[in-house]
Design an enzyme around this catalytic site. Sequence first.
Site, mmCIF file in Angstrom:
data_model
loop_
_atom_site.group_PDB
_atom_site.id
_atom_site.type_symbol
_atom_site.label_atom_id
_atom_site.label_comp_id
_atom_site.label_asym_id
_atom_site.label_seq_id
_atom_site.Cartn_x
_atom_site.Cartn_y
_atom_site.Cartn_z
ATOM 1 N N GLY A 184 -46.376 10.419 5.727
ATOM 2 C CA GLY A 184 -44.848 11.002 5.584
ATOM 3 C C GLY A 184 -44.537 11.966 6.229
ATOM 4 O O GLY A 184 -43.641 12.906 5.505
ATOM 5 N N SER A 222 -71.402 17.229 8.980
ATOM 6 C CA SER A 222 -71.103 16.629 7.595
ATOM 7 C C SER A 222 -72.296 15.447 7.195
ATOM 8 O O SER A 222 -72.551 15.003 5.819
ATOM 9 C CB SER A 222 -69.903 16.151 6.779
ATOM 10 N N LYS A 235 -62.625 11.847 1.718
ATOM 11 C CA LYS A 235 -64.010 11.017 1.685
ATOM 12 C C LYS A 235 -64.108 10.322 0.186
ATOM 13 O O LYS A 235 -64.913 9.378 0.242
ATOM 14 C CB LYS A 235 -65.173 12.395 1.775
#
Length: 836
Positions: free
Chosen positions: A390, A714, A757
Amino acid sequence: MTDHTKEHENTPSMGFLDGLVNSISQQPKAIEEEIKFDGALPVLPLRNTVLFPDVIVPIGVARQRSIALLESLAPNSPVVFLMQTDADIDAPTPDELHKNGSVGLVLRTLRMPDNSMSVIVQGVKRVVVEAFTQTEPYLAAKVTPKDEEELEGVEFDAYARTTKQLASKIIELSPNSPNEASYAIQSIENTRFLIHFIASNISVPAAEKQKMIEAEGMKARAERLIHFLNREVQVLELSKQIQTKVKTDMDRSQREFILRQQLKTIQQELGEQDAQMQDVEKLREAVEKKNLPEEVTSVVSKEIDKLSRIPQASPDYSVTRNYVDTILALPWGHFSETVINLHEAEKILNQDHYGLGKVKDRILEYLAVLKLKSNMKAPILCFCGPPGVGKTSLGRSIARALGRKFIRISLGGVRDEAEIRGHRRTYIGSMPGRIIQGIKTAGTSNPVFMLDEIDKIGADFRGNPSSALLEVLDPAQNNAFSDHYLEIPYDLSKVMFIATANTLDPIPVPLRDRMEIINLSGYTEYEKLHIAERYLIPRQLEEHGIRPEDVSFDALTTKKIINAYTREAGVRNLERQIANVCRVIAKDIVIRRESDQPDETPITVVTADLKKYLGMEQFYPDVSEPVMLSGVAVGLAWTPVGGDILFIESTVMKGTGRLILTGQLGDVMKESAQAALSYLKSCADYFKIPDEAFRYWDVHVHVPQGAIPKDGPSAGVTILTSLASIYTQRKVKPCIAMTGEITLRGRILPVGGIKEKVLAAKRAGITEILLPEKNEKDVKEALETNGGAFSDVSFKYFHEMDDLIDYVLEPAENGAPQFKVEDKDHTPETTGNESE
C-alpha cells in the site's frame, strides 16, 4: 479604558509645521518670578511626553486626579512634570514615575467638551525628586533644581551650528514643511533653547527623550541630540531615494503603456493589427494578470518582446511561444488551501488503510506542526517495503487528508538526467523535466508529489537521474530548483515529496540521507484477513457489478485463500484471487438469472468451493517438514518482496579438505561459509570433531533453488549449524529456523528484516525461531503491533554460537563421528552420510 481618558502627547514632530513657525522665532523671555524650591511642589504625571526647559507645549489632561491638581492652581503656578515608566498605568504611584523631570509654569488652561482639559505649559528648569510628600488628592514632591553651565566658547558654537544645519536639512527633506521654519531655526541665538526646543519636537521615542533630559550637562544633551538628528537625516534621504526610484519606474511603465495603447489604436485604425500582434498582446495581458515574481516577469517580458519581432514562419517562434506558455501555465505563488483537522485526517487514513500505525502517526505529527507553524518546510518521506503493502495508495490518502492535489511519476527505468531536470531549449523538441511538468499538471505549488519506484532508477552515458534528485529532495536547496528548460528558479519547498522503494540498497547514500525512511513491513495473516474483508472484497464486488447482499465470503474461506493460494508480503495477489472468485460468481449469477426459473438466493463462498473457483491449492503450510538427515538446517531470508525460508544442505566426501559452495551464492554469503568453517576448525575439540575430518574430507554446502541469486550475512548462523550438524553427525531439531551473522570469535550479530522473516517462518509451519540477542527489541516491537499473529511461535535469543549449536542439535545417535584413514593414500571413510 478608552483613549479619551488618557493624556495625549501633543508634541509636534520634526516637520516644524505651519503652527510652529511663530513659536520658534519667538524665543522665551526669562522668567521673572523666582520659583521657590524650599517646599513641596505638585506633580503632574505625563504619558509619553517629556517637558524640556524653556519650551512651550500643549498637553491634554483627562485623569481626575490631574484635573483636580490643575483646578487648585493659581495662575502661573509652578508644577513638576514627570514621565511615567509605563504609559499604560492610569493611576501611577511615586515608584512608577521617573525621578528626573522639569518644573514648569501652567500658562493657560482650557476646558474641553468631554470634560477633559487642555493646558499650555512652559518648562523652566530641570529638577530631580528628593522625596514625595503626598499622594492624595494629587501627588506632591520635594525637588532639587539642577544647575546648568554657561554655554560659552567655540565648542558650543560648533554644537549650535551643527544642530541648526541638521534641523534645516530635515525641514528641507520633510514634505509639507514651511520654508519659514528653516529661517526661524537659523534666527535662534540662545543655544540652550535651541537644543531643548529641537529635542522636544524631534520624532524619537519618549524613552530616548527621557535619557536626554537626565543627561548631565548641555554638552551631553547636545551630542545625543545631534546623533538623533543625523539618524533622521539618513532616514529621510533614503526615503527620498526610494520615492524617486519608484516614481521613475512608474513613469517609465506609464510611458510604455501609453505608447503601446497609442500604437494599438493606430494599428486598429489602419487595419494593420495581425494575428501575431494579437497573440503577443494577449500574452502581455496574461503576464499582467498573473502574480509572477519580479525575476520571472523580467524574463518572460523579454521573451514576449523577442516573440513580437520573430516571423511566425520561423522555427524560433514556436520554441519561444512554447517557452512563454509553459512559464505562464505554472502556478507561481499559488497554493492549495490546507484545511487541517487532525480527527478528520486520521479518519481518512483509517478509511483507506488498515494498520500502518507508524506512517499514520508521522503524517498526523506533520499536520499538527503545520497547524502551529504554517510556513514550515514539507518533509521528504520514503516508504520502503515489499510490493503490495500500500505504498502508492497511501500517498493518495495523504493527499486527501491534506486536501491537496496528488501527482505521481514513476521513476522505474529512468536513465536520463534530463527526465528530471528537463532539456535545454537549444535541443529540438525540448521540454521541462517531469518535476516541473507534474507541478504544471497539479496547478498548485504545494501538491503531494510521489516519486514511485525510486530504487529502480538507472544510469548510463546520459547521466545519473539520482544526482538530479539530490537538489529536488534537499529542503535547503529545493526552494530555488533550476530546471534546464525554464532556467528560472522554481520554489519546491512547499511540495510534500513521497518516494517509494522496495529496497534501500540501490539508492545512493547521499540521496538516501535526504529522505526520512519509513519501513512498511509485510502483513500478517490477521492483517490480510481484515484488509480483505474491509477493502478488497467490497472493492472487487463493486468492480464486477455484484451487489454485496448477493455474495458473502466466509472468514475461513478468506484465510484459505491467503494461505493456500497466495504467498506474498502484500495483498496484491490476494486481490487477484478474490477477483478470480468474483468473475466465476458473476458468471453463475448471470446464468441463474437467464434461466427459466431465476434464483436470487445469496451465494456464500465456502472453503469447499475454492477448488471450483481457483483450482488446486498452490502453496502448502507444511513446507518445512522435519528433515531426517544431518547437515540440513533451515534459515530465514529477507527479499524485496518479503521474507522467505532458506534450506542449507551440507555433506562430506573423500577429498583433501576443500569447501565447495553451490546455489548461486554472493560474495558475502561465501565469506560467511568460510568464516563458519574456520570457526568450526578452531573449536573442533569442543565439538569433538577429529582433525582428519578437515584434512581428508571435502565438505559441500548447497543452497537449493540454484537459479535464484542469494547473498547477505544473515545466513551465517544457518551455514554454521549445517556444517556442525554434518561434522558431528547430529541432526537439527525439527520445526526450528534461525538467522544471524557470525564472527570468527563465535559471536552472533544482529540482522535486519526480522518481522518479514518471522512471517515467512510462520507461513512455513516453523514453531521456534532462534535469533541474535540484540534482535530481541525488534521482536518485541513486532509483538506490540501484531501480537496475535505470532501466538504459536516461540523465540530464543543467543549471543554465542556454541550455545546455539548445543541447543539446536540433537544428541548423536552412534556416539562421536568417526573419520578414519585406511591407507597411505589417505582414502577416508565415515559412518555418516556421504551425500543427500
